[in-house]
Design a protein around this motif. Structure first.
Motif, mmCIF file in Angstrom:
data_model
loop_
_atom_site.group_PDB
_atom_site.id
_atom_site.type_symbol
_atom_site.label_atom_id
_atom_site.label_comp_id
_atom_site.label_asym_id
_atom_site.label_seq_id
_atom_site.Cartn_x
_atom_site.Cartn_y
_atom_site.Cartn_z
ATOM 1 N N VAL A 88 0.204 -17.948 12.804
ATOM 2 C CA VAL A 88 0.721 -17.864 14.178
ATOM 3 C C VAL A 88 -0.336 -17.361 15.155
ATOM 4 N N PHE A 89 -1.066 -16.308 14.783
ATOM 5 C CA PHE A 89 -1.970 -15.641 15.716
ATOM 6 C C PHE A 89 -3.456 -15.823 15.413
ATOM 7 N N GLY A 90 -3.767 -16.406 14.249
ATOM 8 C CA GLY A 90 -5.165 -16.663 13.930
ATOM 9 C C GLY A 90 -5.884 -15.521 13.241
ATOM 10 N N GLN A 91 -5.170 -14.457 12.870
ATOM 11 C CA GLN A 91 -5.784 -13.370 12.100
ATOM 12 C C GLN A 91 -4.742 -12.810 11.147
ATOM 13 N N TYR A 92 -5.237 -12.293 10.011
ATOM 14 C CA TYR A 92 -4.324 -11.877 8.951
ATOM 15 C C TYR A 92 -3.520 -10.630 9.286
ATOM 16 N N LEU A 93 -4.079 -9.702 9.979
ATOM 17 C CA LEU A 93 -3.361 -8.479 10.341
ATOM 18 C C LEU A 93 -3.861 -7.982 11.677
ATOM 19 N N LEU A 94 -3.090 -7.103 12.273
ATOM 20 C CA LEU A 94 -3.454 -6.429 13.519
ATOM 21 C C LEU A 94 -3.591 -7.376 14.702
ATOM 22 N N ALA A 95 -2.836 -8.470 14.679
ATOM 23 C CA ALA A 95 -2.768 -9.335 15.861
ATOM 24 C C ALA A 95 -2.192 -8.495 16.992
ATOM 25 N N PRO A 96 -2.679 -8.681 18.198
ATOM 26 C CA PRO A 96 -2.220 -7.828 19.314
ATOM 27 C C PRO A 96 -0.700 -7.709 19.427
ATOM 28 N N ALA A 97 0.036 -8.775 19.214
ATOM 29 C CA ALA A 97 1.493 -8.733 19.363
ATOM 30 C C ALA A 97 2.165 -7.845 18.319
ATOM 31 N N PHE A 98 1.516 -7.641 17.185
ATOM 32 C CA PHE A 98 2.100 -6.836 16.099
ATOM 33 C C PHE A 98 1.177 -5.706 15.661
ATOM 34 N N PHE A 99 0.301 -5.286 16.548
ATOM 35 C CA PHE A 99 -0.707 -4.284 16.188
ATOM 36 C C PHE A 99 -0.078 -2.997 15.645
ATOM 37 N N TRP A 100 0.825 -2.394 16.413
ATOM 38 C CA TRP A 100 1.379 -1.097 15.999
ATOM 39 C C TRP A 100 2.316 -1.218 14.810
ATOM 40 N N GLU A 101 3.010 -2.324 14.696
ATOM 41 C CA GLU A 101 3.845 -2.541 13.516
ATOM 42 C C GLU A 101 2.973 -2.625 12.269
ATOM 43 N N ASP A 102 1.848 -3.330 12.374
ATOM 44 C CA ASP A 102 0.933 -3.440 11.233
ATOM 45 C C ASP A 102 0.298 -2.097 10.893
ATOM 46 N N VAL A 103 -0.096 -1.340 11.907
ATOM 47 C CA VAL A 103 -0.692 -0.022 11.657
ATOM 48 C C VAL A 103 0.297 0.849 10.887
ATOM 49 N N PHE A 104 1.543 0.868 11.323
ATOM 50 C CA PHE A 104 2.541 1.685 10.630
ATOM 51 C C PHE A 104 2.847 1.118 9.247
ATOM 52 N N SER A 105 2.737 -0.199 9.093
ATOM 53 C CA SER A 105 2.931 -0.813 7.772
ATOM 54 C C SER A 105 1.915 -0.289 6.764
ATOM 55 N N PHE A 106 0.706 0.001 7.234
ATOM 56 C CA PHE A 106 -0.313 0.555 6.337
ATOM 57 C C PHE A 106 0.133 1.907 5.789
ATOM 58 N N LEU A 107 0.768 2.729 6.626
ATOM 59 C CA LEU A 107 1.298 4.015 6.159
ATOM 60 C C LEU A 107 2.398 3.786 5.126
ATOM 61 N N VAL A 108 3.277 2.845 5.401
ATOM 62 C CA VAL A 108 4.367 2.537 4.477
ATOM 63 C C VAL A 108 3.804 2.105 3.127
ATOM 64 N N ILE A 109 2.835 1.226 3.155
ATOM 65 C CA ILE A 109 2.225 0.748 1.909
ATOM 66 C C ILE A 109 1.485 1.879 1.200
ATOM 67 N N ALA A 110 0.794 2.710 1.958
ATOM 68 C CA ALA A 110 0.072 3.844 1.353
ATOM 69 C C ALA A 110 1.046 4.778 0.639
ATOM 70 N N LEU A 111 2.175 5.076 1.246
ATOM 71 C CA LEU A 111 3.148 5.968 0.615
ATOM 72 C C LEU A 111 3.770 5.339 -0.630
ATOM 73 N N HIS A 112 4.097 4.058 -0.558
ATOM 74 C CA HIS A 112 4.649 3.382 -1.737
ATOM 75 C C HIS A 112 3.602 3.322 -2.858
ATOM 76 N N THR A 113 2.362 3.049 -2.483
ATOM 77 C CA THR A 113 1.293 2.987 -3.481
ATOM 78 C C THR A 113 1.036 4.372 -4.076
ATOM 79 N N ALA A 114 1.113 5.412 -3.255
ATOM 80 C CA ALA A 114 0.962 6.784 -3.760
ATOM 81 C C ALA A 114 2.060 7.086 -4.778
ATOM 82 N N TYR A 115 3.262 6.582 -4.514
ATOM 83 C CA TYR A 115 4.347 6.757 -5.481
ATOM 84 C C TYR A 115 3.978 6.112 -6.824
ATOM 85 N N LEU A 116 3.524 4.850 -6.764
ATOM 86 C CA LEU A 116 3.157 4.170 -8.009
ATOM 87 C C LEU A 116 2.043 4.906 -8.737
ATOM 88 N N TRP A 117 1.041 5.354 -7.982
ATOM 89 C CA TRP A 117 -0.065 6.098 -8.604
ATOM 90 C C TRP A 117 0.457 7.365 -9.268
#
Length: 166
Positions: A88-117
């Motif tokens: 849709v936007f020509g880049q895999y992550l952090l497209a301007p329209a979804f920048f802050w959602e993607d940034v917060f998604s990194f925190l979500v993934i980090a916490l889930h990954t920390a759980y697995l670790w």
């Protein structure tokens, strides 16, 4: 004094006409539309199992498996969402329209990954491990709300465009 728009700010509308056309044409849009409610259903089941374990001390294995499954679905939606953003936007992550959602998604993934670790390394005992899962789930709820609000904004933009005089 002029106010400058930061480079990561969203355009005035959520999608340009070309981006909207790509969004509507890609298979990744319905994939996201299926995975998002699936992930939320898995989350609700898992949350119930985690709270049950923390409340009663019973069902540790079920709660643990549910968190692992929830994390797998999260990874799947993140990968397919990145592909969707690329189409849709020509880049895999952090497209301007979804920048802050993607940034917060990194925190979500980090916490889930920390759980697995922590689970697979034995770094935490069961109760602190469940609290880590709840922290990950809290971040997930915030992130899901971000995306729901963005979806609502997109619908309002589309509705306004249809109502505008030609």
């Amino acid at each position: 004094m002029s106010i400058r728009t930061p480079p990561h700010a969203a355009p005035v509308g959520l999608y340009t006409a070309e981006e909207r056309a790509r969004r509507d044409a890609t298979i990744w849009t319905p994939v996201q539309g299926i995975l998002a409610p699936l992930q939320f259903a898995v989350f609700l089941i898992s949350l119930t199992l985690v709270i049950r374990y923390l409340s009663t001390g019973e069902g540790y294995a079920a709660a643990t498996w549910s968190i692992v499954i929830k994390t797998g679905v999260l990874y799947l939606i993140m990968i397919t969402g990145a592909i969707w953003e690329k189409v849709v936007f020509g880049q895999y992550l952090l497209a301007p329209a979804f920048f802050w959602e993607d940034v917060f998604s990194f925190l979500v993934i980090a916490l889930h990954t920390a759980y697995l670790w922590a689970l697979f390394s034995g770094a935490l005992e069961p109760v602190p491990l469940m609290w880590l899962a709840l922290a990950a789930y809290g971040a997930y709820v915030i992130n899901a709300a971000q995306f729901v609000l963005k979806l609502r904004a997109a619908r309002l933009q589309a509705s306004a465009m249809h109502e505008a005089p030609a």
